[in-house]
Design an enzyme around this catalytic site. Structure first.
Site, PDB file in Angstrom:
ATOM      1  N   SER A  41      -1.281  -6.932  -9.237  1.00  0.00           N
ATOM      2  CA  SER A  41      -2.480  -6.486  -9.346  1.00  0.00           C
ATOM      3  C   SER A  41      -3.678  -7.243  -9.730  1.00  0.00           C
ATOM      4  O   SER A  41      -4.029  -8.413  -8.854  1.00  0.00           O
ATOM      5  CB  SER A  41      -2.454  -5.320 -10.357  1.00  0.00           C
ATOM      6  N   ASP A  92       1.954   3.029  -2.798  1.00  0.00           N
ATOM      7  CA  ASP A  92       0.748   2.277  -3.301  1.00  0.00           C
ATOM      8  C   ASP A  92      -0.168   2.174  -2.047  1.00  0.00           C
ATOM      9  O   ASP A  92       0.082   1.437  -1.174  1.00  0.00           O
ATOM     10  CB  ASP A  92       1.022   0.926  -3.828  1.00  0.00           C
ATOM     11  N   HIS A 119       1.765   1.678  -7.388  1.00  0.00           N
ATOM     12  CA  HIS A 119       1.434   0.274  -7.429  1.00  0.00           C
ATOM     13  C   HIS A 119       2.045  -0.621  -8.488  1.00  0.00           C
ATOM     14  O   HIS A 119       2.383  -1.761  -8.382  1.00  0.00           O
ATOM     15  CB  HIS A 119      -0.199   0.650  -7.775  1.00  0.00           C
TER      16      HIS A 119
END
Length: 141
Positions: A41, A92, A119
């Protein structure tokens, strides 16, 4: 990650070059030589500039739906020879498809999609995540 969440703002990490330098300092301070860089991320803002500038100093790269992949061109990615495992959860639908589309230009990549994971696929499906990661690490020289 400096400057994110509750961490204090750090002037150095405002630019991509500053973030690359920051990560370089961290790896030097830890005495790490040819580490595998795992980048989930928001950490993509640090890992991607480092990968593109110093990919030869990494034994491997594992992006997990990182942010910032669209900031670089296919040609820039094609210049990186670092073995890469592009890892993401199939639920995701935000960052993962964009990251996959951009990162697939890395010539030494393979892809691991974790079914039923979002995610934070390493939290949703930790056994599958570790299986994929360890399989990749075993293939590295």
């Amino acid at each position: 990650i400096p400057g994110y969440g509750d961490s204090p703002p750090v002037e150095m990490v405002v630019t991509a070059q500053g973030r690359r330098t920051f990560l370089d300092h961290v790896l030097q301070e830890l005495g790490m030589q040819r580490p595998v860089l795992i980048s989930p991320s928001m950490s993509g803002r640090f890992a991607l500039p480092f990968l593109l500038a110093h990919g030869d100093r990494l034994a491997g790269f594992v992006p997990i739906a990182p942010v910032g992949t669209k900031d670089y061109t296919a040609e820039q990615y094609r210049g990186v020879q670092t073995p890469t495992l592009i890892l993401y959860g199939d639920r995701d639908t935000g960052l993962a498809p964009q990251a996959l589309q951009n990162l697939q230009h890395l010539p030494e990549h393979r892809v691991a999609m974790l079914p039923g994971a979002g995610h934070a696929c390493y939290l949703d499906k930790p056994e599958d995540f570790h299986r994929a990661l360890l399989g990749f690490l075993r293939q590295l020289k």
